[in-house]
Design an enzyme around this catalytic site. Structure first.
Site, PDB file in Angstrom:
ATOM      1  CB  SER A 136      -0.927   0.011   1.221  1.00  0.00           C
ATOM      2  OG  SER A 136      -1.860  -1.037   1.162  1.00  0.00           O
ATOM      3  NE  ARG A 181       1.553   5.911   9.071  1.00  0.00           N
ATOM      4  CZ  ARG A 181       1.329   4.676   9.484  1.00  0.00           C
ATOM      5  NH1 ARG A 181       0.098   4.183   9.403  1.00  0.00           N
ATOM      6  NH2 ARG A 181       2.287   3.923   9.954  1.00  0.00           N
ATOM      7  CG  HIS A 229      -2.454   3.888   4.433  1.00  0.00           C
ATOM      8  ND1 HIS A 229      -2.820   3.440   5.682  1.00  0.00           N
ATOM      9  CD2 HIS A 229      -2.294   2.778   3.674  1.00  0.00           C
ATOM     10  CE1 HIS A 229      -2.863   2.116   5.687  1.00  0.00           C
ATOM     11  NE2 HIS A 229      -2.553   1.687   4.485  1.00  0.00           N
TER      12      HIS A 229
END
Length: 211
Positions: free
Chosen positions: A14, A37, A40
């Protein structure tokens, strides 16, 4: 049905995909790690086009958390999205939205409960990390509160993560944050995009040494 079942492999791939697809060239490495982040959390590799952060935002946020700064959150979804185990100093995570005083304050100020809840941050604002991921009115009211302090910087938080989502006031509140005259480090996502998951992900990145 064939699919990847190894959680660690999914995690690694990912972040590899994010790094390949997202243009992070506008950010210093410490901010880029936070933006990764955030991507994500939402799956939007074009998010960097809308992210703006003051140059020292990540460094200030990391330092504040390590020194024990409380986290002031506008919504329980934000507060619950922050991984307590990552916090470096057992930092207190505070959300005053459900405080019984907010309804009365909202009526007095003729505003939303989210904005009224910010009034209850006054005694904890100094040196804190403010995390707003849901309510534009909370961000607007925070800026009003800071403006009323004038040159008295005793109310100033260390960092404002202002990423409210929505169609009414979201873009405007974040533009106001980005152009504020207080000199407070900030991180935002311009436009309608935002939300509790992205805001919490930014904090989790600041609190962690990982990717």
């Amino acid at each position: 049905m064939s699919y990847v079942k190894d959680g660690a492999a999914i995690y690694r791939e990912s972040f590899s995909i994010i790094r390949r697809e997202a243009d992070l060239s506008a950010f210093q490495p410490d901010v880029a790690r936070v933006v990764v982040r955030m991507i994500h959390a939402c799956g939007m590799t074009d998010l960097p086009r809308y992210v703006e952060a003051s140059e020292d935002a990540a460094a200030v946020g990391v330092k504040a958390l390590r020194e024990g700064a409380p986290l002031l959150c506008d919504a329980m979804m934000v507060a619950n999205g922050i991984t307590r185990a990552r916090l470096p100093s057992s930092n207190e995570v505070i959300c005053t939205l459900r405080d019984e005083r907010t309804t009365e304050i909202a009526a007095t100020l003729q505003t939303t409960r989210s904005a009224a809840a910010v009034e209850l941050w006054r005694d904890r604002l100094a040196g804190s990390v403010v995390v707003i991921g849901n309510a534009p009115t909370a961000l607007f009211h925070l800026l009003e509160l800071l403006g009323s302090a004038g040159e008295n910087k005793s109310l100033y938080p260390a960092l404002i993560v202002g990423i409210p989502v929505g169609f009414v006031g979201a873009a405007e509140s974040k533009a106001a944050l980005a152009t504020n005259a207080f000199g407070i480090p900030f991180l935002t996502v311009h436009g309608r995009r935002g939300g509790s998951a992205i805001a919490a992900a930014a904090v989790n990145a600041l609190a962690s040494e990982d990717e």
